[in-house]
Design an enzyme around this catalytic site. Structure first.
Site, PDB file in Angstrom:
ATOM      1  N   GLN A   1     -10.283   3.275  -4.275  1.00  0.00           N
ATOM      2  CA  GLN A   1      -8.976   3.663  -4.810  1.00  0.00           C
ATOM      3  C   GLN A   1      -8.045   4.147  -3.691  1.00  0.00           C
ATOM      4  O   GLN A   1      -7.197   5.008  -3.906  1.00  0.00           O
ATOM      5  CB  GLN A   1      -9.153   4.769  -5.858  1.00  0.00           C
ATOM      6  CG  GLN A   1      -9.999   4.361  -7.055  1.00  0.00           C
ATOM      7  CD  GLN A   1      -9.321   3.309  -7.911  1.00  0.00           C
ATOM      8  OE1 GLN A   1      -8.217   3.528  -8.394  1.00  0.00           O
ATOM      9  NE2 GLN A   1      -9.980   2.179  -8.101  1.00  0.00           N
ATOM     10  N   ARG A   2      -8.198   3.555  -2.509  1.00  0.00           N
ATOM     11  CA  ARG A   2      -7.367   3.941  -1.371  1.00  0.00           C
ATOM     12  C   ARG A   2      -6.871   2.704  -0.635  1.00  0.00           C
ATOM     13  O   ARG A   2      -7.520   1.651  -0.651  1.00  0.00           O
ATOM     14  CB  ARG A   2      -8.141   4.829  -0.398  1.00  0.00           C
ATOM     15  CG  ARG A   2      -8.534   6.189  -0.974  1.00  0.00           C
ATOM     16  CD  ARG A   2      -9.237   7.028   0.060  1.00  0.00           C
ATOM     17  NE  ARG A   2      -9.577   8.358  -0.445  1.00  0.00           N
ATOM     18  CZ  ARG A   2     -10.166   9.296   0.271  1.00  0.00           C
ATOM     19  NH1 ARG A   2     -10.511   9.057   1.541  1.00  0.00           N
ATOM     20  NH2 ARG A   2     -10.429  10.475  -0.257  1.00  0.00           N
TER      21      ARG A   2
ATOM     22  N   CYS B   1      13.647 -13.980  14.054  1.00  0.00           N
ATOM     23  CA  CYS B   1      14.661 -13.387  13.171  1.00  0.00           C
ATOM     24  C   CYS B   1      15.735 -12.660  13.972  1.00  0.00           C
ATOM     25  O   CYS B   1      16.220 -11.602  13.577  1.00  0.00           O
ATOM     26  CB  CYS B   1      14.015 -12.431  12.180  1.00  0.00           C
ATOM     27  SG  CYS B   1      12.503 -13.049  11.453  1.00  0.00           S
TER      28      CYS B   1
ATOM     29  N   PHE C   1      -7.099  -1.499   4.894  1.00  0.00           N
ATOM     30  CA  PHE C   1      -8.098  -0.535   4.424  1.00  0.00           C
ATOM     31  C   PHE C   1      -8.059  -0.373   2.905  1.00  0.00           C
ATOM     32  O   PHE C   1      -8.152   0.744   2.381  1.00  0.00           O
ATOM     33  CB  PHE C   1      -7.899   0.820   5.109  1.00  0.00           C
ATOM     34  CG  PHE C   1      -8.183   0.796   6.579  1.00  0.00           C
ATOM     35  CD1 PHE C   1      -9.485   0.687   7.056  1.00  0.00           C
ATOM     36  CD2 PHE C   1      -7.144   0.866   7.502  1.00  0.00           C
ATOM     37  CE1 PHE C   1      -9.742   0.673   8.417  1.00  0.00           C
ATOM     38  CE2 PHE C   1      -7.401   0.849   8.871  1.00  0.00           C
ATOM     39  CZ  PHE C   1      -8.702   0.748   9.328  1.00  0.00           C
TER      40      PHE C   1
END
Length: 267
Positions: A245-246, A103, A241
């Site tokens: 709820q993380r 790019c 990871f």
């Protein structure tokens, strides 16, 4: 046979007992392209057609599924014979180190075919954190072969509403190639889709995600620095990871957004 039973002695402290354990099978598959031997990979002997299609696309041998005129797999001998619609010279230098730009930036690719097949992702798709957590939970529930053997990787394609297809293999790259082959064969639209992955986000994994053409990768594991540099350059959101709820959003954070007022995702 994707797994085998193996007698083991299982210890609990100093006490052991003889039990049958389930182990993942390891299977060598040699890919022949237009009557020329191209590569031999070690894989799990399942979904071999998707594996070969995705592998050839990842290596730049084909661009679309229609370029394969014939694909025959001899499972007994461990050979996959492919015939393409156009003659493709099989280079002998594809595995040599080659430095190029990505790019317009000074990013080094290890292999020349990566530099020619990697794509910058231009979508504007977004997803909420809750949708990411739900998808990873569903992904973990699909990991039956891993739970039985502990010896395979897993890759899946999903929309925010749920999983669409999941593949497993002893090789992390193979699992992604099977997914790539499925997307090409079934002509699945990439827009609004997510890839979930069980393994580490390495530079090679990130490049495969770019070749597949998706801009959002959710993994339960860690990334490497080169993978994140490539993700920045190729406009891919790398999330690691993802557990419970993380999660950690490492690159192009705009694709992961909490709901705005009214519960709507930003587009």
């Amino acid at each position: 046979m994707t797994t085998r039973s193996w007698k083991i002695q299982r210890y609990d402290h100093d006490v052991h007992q003889e039990v049958d354990d389930e182990v993942a099978s390891e299977y060598p598959l040699t890919v022949v392209v237009n009557d020329k031997e191209f590569a031999t990979m070690v894989c799990t002997p399942m979904n071999l057609e998707e594996l070969v299609i995705g592998f050839l696309a990842s290596e730049g041998i084909i661009r679309t599924y229609e370029e394969i005129e014939r694909l025959t797999i001899d499972e007994d001998r461990g050979f996959a014979y492919t015939q393409t619609s156009k003659d493709i010279p099989i280079r002998t230098d594809v595995q040599k180190r080659w430095l190029g730009s990505c790019c317009g930036k000074s990013r080094a690719f290890y292999f020349q075919n990566d530099a020619t097949t990697a794509k910058t992702i231009m979508d504007s798709f977004t997803i909420t954190p809750s949708e990411c957590y739900d998808l990873m939970e569903s992904f973990q529930l699909e990991a039956g072969m891993f739970q039985r053997t502990g010896g395979v990787h897993q890759a899946a394609i999903a929309s925010p509403e749920g999983l669409l297809k999941t593949y497993a293999d002893i090789g992390r790259h193979n699992a992604l190639d099977k997914l790539f082959g499925y997307l090409l064969k079934e002509k699945v639209k990439r827009k609004g889709k997510v890839i979930l992955f069980s393994g580490r986000i390495s530079s090679e994994v990130l490049l495969k995600i770019s070749k597949i053409g998706l801009g959002l990768l959710l993994s339960k594991s860690a990334p490497t620095d080169l993978a994140l540099e490539l993700a920045e350059d190729l406009n891919i959101t790398a999330v690691g990871f993802t557990r419970g709820q993380r999660m950690n959003v490492y690159t192009h954070h705009r694709r992961v957004q909490a709901p705005v007022q009214g519960g709507q995702r930003l587009e």
